[in-house]
Design a protein around this motif. Sequence first.
Motif, short mmCIF file in Angstrom:
data_model
loop_
_atom_site.label_atom_id
_atom_site.label_comp_id
_atom_site.label_asym_id
_atom_site.label_seq_id
_atom_site.Cartn_x
_atom_site.Cartn_y
_atom_site.Cartn_z
N ASN A 147 -10.88 10.53 2.47
CA ASN A 147 -9.78 9.60 2.20
C ASN A 147 -8.82 9.44 3.39
O ASN A 147 -8.02 8.52 3.41
N ASN A 148 -8.91 10.32 4.38
CA ASN A 148 -8.05 10.19 5.56
C ASN A 148 -8.86 9.77 6.79
O ASN A 148 -8.56 10.15 7.90
N CYS A 149 -9.88 8.95 6.58
CA CYS A 149 -10.79 8.57 7.66
C CYS A 149 -10.11 7.80 8.78
O CYS A 149 -10.65 7.71 9.88
N LEU A 150 -8.90 7.26 8.54
CA LEU A 150 -8.21 6.55 9.61
C LEU A 150 -7.90 7.48 10.78
O LEU A 150 -7.78 7.04 11.92
N PHE A 184 -4.11 1.91 0.08
CA PHE A 184 -5.15 0.92 0.36
C PHE A 184 -6.25 1.56 1.21
O PHE A 184 -7.43 1.50 0.86
N PHE A 185 -5.85 2.21 2.30
CA PHE A 185 -6.86 2.75 3.22
C PHE A 185 -7.52 4.02 2.72
O PHE A 185 -8.70 4.24 2.98
N SER A 186 -6.81 4.86 1.98
CA SER A 186 -7.49 6.05 1.46
C SER A 186 -8.57 5.63 0.47
O SER A 186 -9.67 6.19 0.46
N LEU A 243 -11.33 -7.26 -0.21
CA LEU A 243 -10.82 -8.62 -0.10
C LEU A 243 -9.30 -8.59 -0.08
O LEU A 243 -8.69 -7.61 -0.54
N PRO A 244 -8.66 -9.63 0.44
CA PRO A 244 -7.20 -9.63 0.54
C PRO A 244 -6.46 -9.34 -0.78
O PRO A 244 -5.43 -8.67 -0.78
N HIS A 245 -7.00 -9.81 -1.91
CA HIS A 245 -6.28 -9.62 -3.18
C HIS A 245 -6.24 -8.16 -3.62
O HIS A 245 -5.47 -7.81 -4.51
N VAL A 246 -7.05 -7.29 -3.00
CA VAL A 246 -7.03 -5.87 -3.37
C VAL A 246 -5.69 -5.23 -2.96
O VAL A 246 -5.29 -4.21 -3.53
N TRP A 247 -4.98 -5.87 -2.01
CA TRP A 247 -3.64 -5.37 -1.66
C TRP A 247 -2.72 -5.38 -2.89
O TRP A 247 -1.78 -4.59 -2.96
N GLU A 248 -2.98 -6.27 -3.86
CA GLU A 248 -2.18 -6.28 -5.09
C GLU A 248 -2.36 -4.98 -5.87
O GLU A 248 -1.42 -4.47 -6.46
N GLN A 249 -3.57 -4.46 -5.86
CA GLN A 249 -3.87 -3.22 -6.57
C GLN A 249 -3.36 -2.00 -5.81
O GLN A 249 -2.94 -1.02 -6.41
N TYR A 250 -3.42 -2.05 -4.47
CA TYR A 250 -2.98 -0.95 -3.62
C TYR A 250 -2.00 -1.49 -2.58
O TYR A 250 -2.35 -1.67 -1.41
N PRO A 251 -0.76 -1.77 -2.97
CA PRO A 251 0.18 -2.40 -2.04
C PRO A 251 0.65 -1.48 -0.91
O PRO A 251 1.08 -1.96 0.13
#
Length: 184
Positions: free
Chosen positions: A164-167, A152-154, A139-147
């Motif tokens: 963890n590098n799936c991007l 965030f993506f890992s 959810l958008p608020h998770v950016w607060e935890q992983y700014p």
Amino acid sequence: MNDIVIALAKAAILVALNQPENFDLEQALKEYPMLEENGAAFVTINTDLNKELRGCRGSLQSYRPLYKDIILNAQSAALRDSRFTPLTLKELNHIKIKVSILSEPKELKYSDVKDLESKLLPLKDGIVLRHNGKHATYLPHVWEQYPRFDDFFSNLCLKANLTNNCLSQHPEISTYTVKKYKEK
């Protein structure tokens, strides 16, 4: 709308715990007819003391009336989040509930990781990541935890049971926004 959405989620949890509740669903549906429209919601339960996550379940797609989605996801967050034991009566007075109503996810086309990063709006965009039959969302608020984008993506990749590098494998990315309601 905030009060009615939170009251509905709380009443659903009380019912799931076999406790009395006095929520008037018929009246709520008369006053807020949008609750009968198909909608997707996530219900998040946090402890009120240290604000730790206590349960979170939701739907990414609108396929049933919003009020039913809130009820079922509230009960599921309380009792069936596999990361936690079911919520107990003793904990009931020590939780805070958030309900996030999602827009329809839209696939985001991107050429590479830098392009993806440039197209995202932290704190506004919720993300769905899909790759090889696996998926996860934040959810958008998770950016607060992983700014930081990389953090965030890992973590989102790991949540989807990918590396963890799936991007680097160019997964499908969809974005959505939320209307957030929270208990006062």
